[in-house]
Motif scaffolding. Structure first.
Motif, short mmCIF file in Angstrom:
data_model
loop_
_atom_site.label_atom_id
_atom_site.label_comp_id
_atom_site.label_asym_id
_atom_site.label_seq_id
_atom_site.Cartn_x
_atom_site.Cartn_y
_atom_site.Cartn_z
N GLY A 10 0.79 -1.23 0.00
CA GLY A 10 0.00 0.00 0.00
C GLY A 10 0.81 1.28 0.00
N LYS A 13 3.64 1.58 -4.62
CA LYS A 13 4.59 1.06 -5.61
C LYS A 13 3.91 0.88 -6.97
CE LYS A 13 5.41 -2.71 -3.21
NZ LYS A 13 4.51 -2.52 -2.05
N GLY A 14 2.76 0.22 -6.97
CA GLY A 14 2.06 -0.05 -8.23
C GLY A 14 1.61 1.23 -8.90
N THR A 15 1.08 2.15 -8.12
CA THR A 15 0.60 3.44 -8.65
C THR A 15 1.75 4.17 -9.33
OG1 THR A 15 -0.98 3.57 -6.83
CG2 THR A 15 -0.45 5.64 -7.97
N THR A 31 5.75 -8.76 -9.19
CA THR A 31 5.57 -10.19 -8.90
C THR A 31 4.17 -10.44 -8.35
OG1 THR A 31 6.87 -9.71 -6.90
CG2 THR A 31 7.96 -10.96 -8.64
N ARG A 36 -1.01 -12.98 -9.18
CA ARG A 36 -2.49 -12.91 -9.27
C ARG A 36 -2.97 -13.43 -10.63
NH1 ARG A 36 -1.49 -8.75 -5.72
NH2 ARG A 36 -0.86 -7.32 -7.35
N GLY A 57 0.91 -14.08 3.53
CA GLY A 57 2.30 -14.58 3.67
C GLY A 57 3.08 -14.35 2.38
N GLN A 92 16.12 -13.26 -2.02
CA GLN A 92 15.75 -12.80 -3.37
C GLN A 92 16.75 -11.74 -3.87
OE1 GLN A 92 11.54 -11.63 -3.60
NE2 GLN A 92 10.91 -13.52 -2.60
N ARG A 123 -8.76 0.78 -1.71
CA ARG A 123 -8.17 0.46 -3.02
C ARG A 123 -9.15 -0.34 -3.88
NH1 ARG A 123 -2.46 -2.34 -3.57
NH2 ARG A 123 -3.34 -3.90 -2.14
N TYR A 133 -6.62 2.13 -8.26
CA TYR A 133 -7.36 3.35 -7.91
C TYR A 133 -7.59 3.37 -6.40
CZ TYR A 133 -8.47 3.18 -12.89
OH TYR A 133 -8.38 3.11 -14.26
N ARG A 156 -9.11 -6.30 -3.83
CA ARG A 156 -8.24 -7.47 -3.68
C ARG A 156 -8.62 -8.26 -2.43
NH1 ARG A 156 -2.08 -5.62 -4.71
NH2 ARG A 156 -1.79 -6.95 -2.87
N ARG A 167 0.28 -8.63 6.54
CA ARG A 167 1.24 -8.27 5.47
C ARG A 167 2.24 -7.24 5.98
NH1 ARG A 167 -2.89 -6.43 1.26
NH2 ARG A 167 -1.12 -5.74 0.03
N GLY A 203 1.52 12.17 0.66
CA GLY A 203 1.34 13.38 -0.14
C GLY A 203 0.56 12.97 -1.38
P1 AP5 Z 1 -0.68 0.75 -4.58
O1 AP5 Z 1 0.03 1.56 -5.59
O2 AP5 Z 1 -1.58 -0.34 -5.03
O3 AP5 Z 1 0.34 0.23 -3.47
P2 AP5 Z 1 1.43 -0.94 -3.55
O4 AP5 Z 1 2.65 -0.42 -2.87
O5 AP5 Z 1 1.56 -1.44 -4.95
O6 AP5 Z 1 0.72 -1.98 -2.59
P3 AP5 Z 1 0.45 -3.55 -2.74
O7 AP5 Z 1 -0.59 -3.89 -1.72
O8 AP5 Z 1 0.19 -3.93 -4.16
O9 AP5 Z 1 1.81 -4.10 -2.30
P4 AP5 Z 1 2.15 -5.49 -1.78
O10 AP5 Z 1 3.62 -5.40 -1.77
O11 AP5 Z 1 1.51 -5.90 -0.53
O12 AP5 Z 1 1.41 -6.44 -2.84
P5 AP5 Z 1 1.95 -7.28 -4.07
O13 AP5 Z 1 0.93 -7.24 -5.12
O14 AP5 Z 1 3.34 -6.92 -4.39
O15 AP5 Z 1 -1.53 1.79 -3.65
C1 AP5 Z 1 -2.35 1.32 -2.59
C2 AP5 Z 1 -3.62 2.21 -2.51
O16 AP5 Z 1 -3.24 3.54 -2.11
C3 AP5 Z 1 -4.35 2.38 -3.85
O17 AP5 Z 1 -5.73 2.44 -3.61
C4 AP5 Z 1 -3.83 3.71 -4.39
O18 AP5 Z 1 -4.78 4.35 -5.24
C5 AP5 Z 1 -3.63 4.51 -3.10
N1 AP5 Z 1 -2.53 5.48 -3.18
C6 AP5 Z 1 -1.37 5.37 -3.88
N2 AP5 Z 1 -0.62 6.47 -3.70
C7 AP5 Z 1 -1.31 7.26 -2.84
C8 AP5 Z 1 -1.04 8.53 -2.24
N3 AP5 Z 1 0.10 9.19 -2.51
N4 AP5 Z 1 -1.96 9.05 -1.38
C9 AP5 Z 1 -3.10 8.38 -1.11
N5 AP5 Z 1 -3.42 7.18 -1.65
C10 AP5 Z 1 -2.53 6.63 -2.50
O19 AP5 Z 1 2.01 -8.73 -3.43
C11 AP5 Z 1 0.83 -9.43 -3.07
C12 AP5 Z 1 1.18 -10.79 -2.49
O20 AP5 Z 1 1.87 -11.58 -3.48
C13 AP5 Z 1 2.16 -10.76 -1.30
O21 AP5 Z 1 1.48 -10.56 -0.08
C14 AP5 Z 1 2.81 -12.14 -1.41
O22 AP5 Z 1 1.96 -13.14 -0.92
C15 AP5 Z 1 2.93 -12.34 -2.91
N6 AP5 Z 1 4.22 -11.83 -3.44
C16 AP5 Z 1 4.38 -10.81 -4.32
N7 AP5 Z 1 5.68 -10.60 -4.59
C17 AP5 Z 1 6.37 -11.50 -3.85
C18 AP5 Z 1 7.75 -11.78 -3.68
N8 AP5 Z 1 8.69 -11.06 -4.33
N9 AP5 Z 1 8.10 -12.77 -2.83
C19 AP5 Z 1 7.17 -13.50 -2.17
N10 AP5 Z 1 5.84 -13.30 -2.28
C20 AP5 Z 1 5.44 -12.31 -3.12
#
Ligand code: AP5
Ligand code: ZN
Length: 217
Positions: A10, A13-15, A31, A36, A57, A92, A123, A133, A156, A167, A203
């Motif tokens: 959150g 990163k994705g944004t 990843t 997904r 996890g 990693q 989100r 979004y 999600r 997480r 911000g």
């Molecule tokens: P968003 O941009 O979606 O945030 P993010 O940092 O991408 O958050 P994620 O939840 O996707 O990160 P994650 O690392 O937990 O998940 P991942 O998919 O990598 O923004 C979040 C929200 O905030 C949105 O609604 C956005 O609009 C809003 N927002 C953005 N900027 C803002 C701002 N400035 N102000 C206000 N609001 C804002 O991983 C998911 C799962 O996959 C993991 O839990 C794990 O099980 C597995 N996995 C993935 N990669 C690995 C790996 N390398 N090793 C092991 N398991 C893995």
């Protein structure tokens, strides 16, 4: 250019990855998005990952490292890439080093835990593209629908508060140590050490984008 975006779930990163990808013409390698997609397609990887992801996890290092190594061989990665959500454990990061994959920048997007819980509850995502979004801070043009395809947005499964807290715990225990890992690499004078920058992730989306662009330009 090869970039790692590091940050809690959150943190944005994705944004931000979507914006950088457009600006520099390098692919976003998330990843999380890849896993997904595998879950949705019901592949063997997806079947292994599904329960782990829903519980908040981490999927095993071996599976993730194999997935990434295969992905970066594709031709769209010739001019670089942006890792989003990888590496997220020390093994990693070590695997990248051992494979001789040098990284130019590691950018940590820093956001406090309390802010994260609020962000993730609002989100909404477009599953097919990974576009992200927020119902208040980054709302789609038409409520509940993707700006580009018009398709419905979804929540999600791992964005429920209890799973978000899990997480966050996993992040602090297993991913946050990468900060020290990359800083030590630079301090030791390792020629493959990336430039490490921490930016404040609180911000507007645009103000954070500007900070990122000033690091990368
Ligand atoms: P968003 O941009 O979606 O945030 P993010 O940092 O991408 O958050 P994620 O939840 O996707 O990160 P994650 O690392 O937990 O998940 P991942 O998919 O990598 O923004 C979040 C929200 O905030 C949105 O609604 C956005 O609009 C809003 N927002 C953005 N900027 C803002 C701002 N400035 N102000 C206000 N609001 C804002 O991983 C998911 C799962 O996959 C993991 O839990 C794990 O099980 C597995 N996995 C993935 N990669 C690995 C790996 N390398 N090793 C092991 N398991 C893995
Ligand atoms: Zn993400």
């Amino acid at each position: 250019m090869r970039v790692i975006l590091l940050g809690a779930p959150g943190a944005g990163k994705g944004t931000q990855a979507q914006l950088i990808m457009e600006k520099f013409g390098i692919p976003q390698i998330s990843t999380g998005d890849m896993l997904r997609a595998a879950v949705k397609a019901g592949t063997p990887l997806g079947l292994q990952a599904k329960g782990i992801m829903e519980a908040g996890g981490l999927v095993s290092d071996d599976l993730i490292i194999a997935l990434v190594k295969e992905r970066i061989l594709q031709s769209d990665c010739n001019n670089g890439f942006l890792f989003d959500g990888f590496p997220r454990t020390i093994p990693q990061a070590e695997a990248l080093l051992e494979a001789g994959v040098s990284i130019d920048h590691v950018i940590e997007i820093d956001v406090a835990d309390e802010e994260i819980v609020a962000r993730l509850s609002g989100r909404r995502v477009h599953e097919a593209s990974g576009r992200v979004y927020h119902i208040l801070h980054n709302a789609p043009k038409v409520e509940g629908h993707d700006d580009i395809t018009g398709e419905p947005l979804v929540q999600r499964l791992d964005d429920h508060e209890e799973t978000v807290r899990k997480r966050l715990n996993v992040y602090h225990a297993q991913t946050k140590p990468l900060v020290g890992f990359y800083q030590n690499l630079a301090a030791e004078g390792n020629k493959n050490a990336p430039v490490y920058t921490r930016i404040n992730g609180v911000g507007s989306v645009d103000s954070i984008r500007k900070q990122l662009l000033s690091v990368l330009s």
